[in-house]
Scaffold this motif. Sequence first.
Motif, PDB file in Angstrom:
ATOM      1  N   ALA A 119      19.152 -54.378 -61.809  1.00  0.00           N
ATOM      2  CA  ALA A 119      18.236 -54.025 -61.009  1.00  0.00           C
ATOM      3  C   ALA A 119      17.658 -55.169 -60.327  1.00  0.00           C
ATOM      4  N   ILE A 120      17.630 -55.143 -58.797  1.00  0.00           N
ATOM      5  CA  ILE A 120      17.100 -56.026 -57.946  1.00  0.00           C
ATOM      6  C   ILE A 120      16.037 -55.437 -56.895  1.00  0.00           C
ATOM      7  N   LEU A 121      14.931 -56.356 -56.621  1.00  0.00           N
ATOM      8  CA  LEU A 121      14.118 -55.850 -55.645  1.00  0.00           C
ATOM      9  C   LEU A 121      14.194 -57.225 -54.746  1.00  0.00           C
ATOM     10  N   GLU A 122      14.444 -56.973 -53.477  1.00  0.00           N
ATOM     11  CA  GLU A 122      14.157 -57.967 -52.488  1.00  0.00           C
ATOM     12  C   GLU A 122      13.484 -57.781 -51.389  1.00  0.00           C
ATOM     13  N   VAL A 123      12.369 -58.899 -51.066  1.00  0.00           N
ATOM     14  CA  VAL A 123      11.533 -58.817 -50.050  1.00  0.00           C
ATOM     15  C   VAL A 123      12.422 -59.239 -48.715  1.00  0.00           C
ATOM     16  N   LEU A 124      11.974 -58.214 -47.823  1.00  0.00           N
ATOM     17  CA  LEU A 124      12.548 -58.426 -46.397  1.00  0.00           C
ATOM     18  C   LEU A 124      11.408 -58.515 -45.356  1.00  0.00           C
ATOM     19  N   PRO A 125      11.015 -59.680 -45.062  1.00  0.00           N
ATOM     20  CA  PRO A 125      10.225 -59.996 -44.102  1.00  0.00           C
ATOM     21  C   PRO A 125      10.660 -59.533 -42.745  1.00  0.00           C
ATOM     22  N   ALA A 126       9.616 -59.077 -41.857  1.00  0.00           N
ATOM     23  CA  ALA A 126      10.013 -58.643 -40.485  1.00  0.00           C
ATOM     24  C   ALA A 126      10.162 -59.862 -39.665  1.00  0.00           C
TER      25      ALA A 126
END
Length: 137
Positions: A117-124
């Motif tokens: 399981a992976i959570l990736e932060v995607l900044p605008a």
Amino acid sequence: MLARDVLAILPLEDGRRWLDAAHDFQRDDALAVLEGDAPYSFLTRARGSSKTTDLAAIALSVLVAADHRLRAYWLAADADQGRLAIDAIAGFVARTPALAGRVDVQARRVVLPESGAILEVLPADAPGPWGLNPHWL
């Protein structure tokens, strides 16, 4: 273990468990995200209403409860906001002995090697990837 069970054990900075400290609206939001029909959630709250901390606890709970490879993304207005999310998750991990060695908190990702399981932060404000196929957003 269900995500709501993980949420119940996560300690806040003051030592109280998230579930014990949460107000009704916070618990309602968490259950809507964790047990709602759609895998995508959008919550709005006033400034100072614990959005980042609550969503960090919820996201971490989803990741820890996953029994399979899960791709999750946290959408942030900019890199600084994304770092707040990672910092909040790192705090929960550091304060939760049951998560020791199970969660790898990186600069823009949270990885659970056991399940994938992976959570990736995607900044605008960063270049955007195309073709994402999230399980959870």
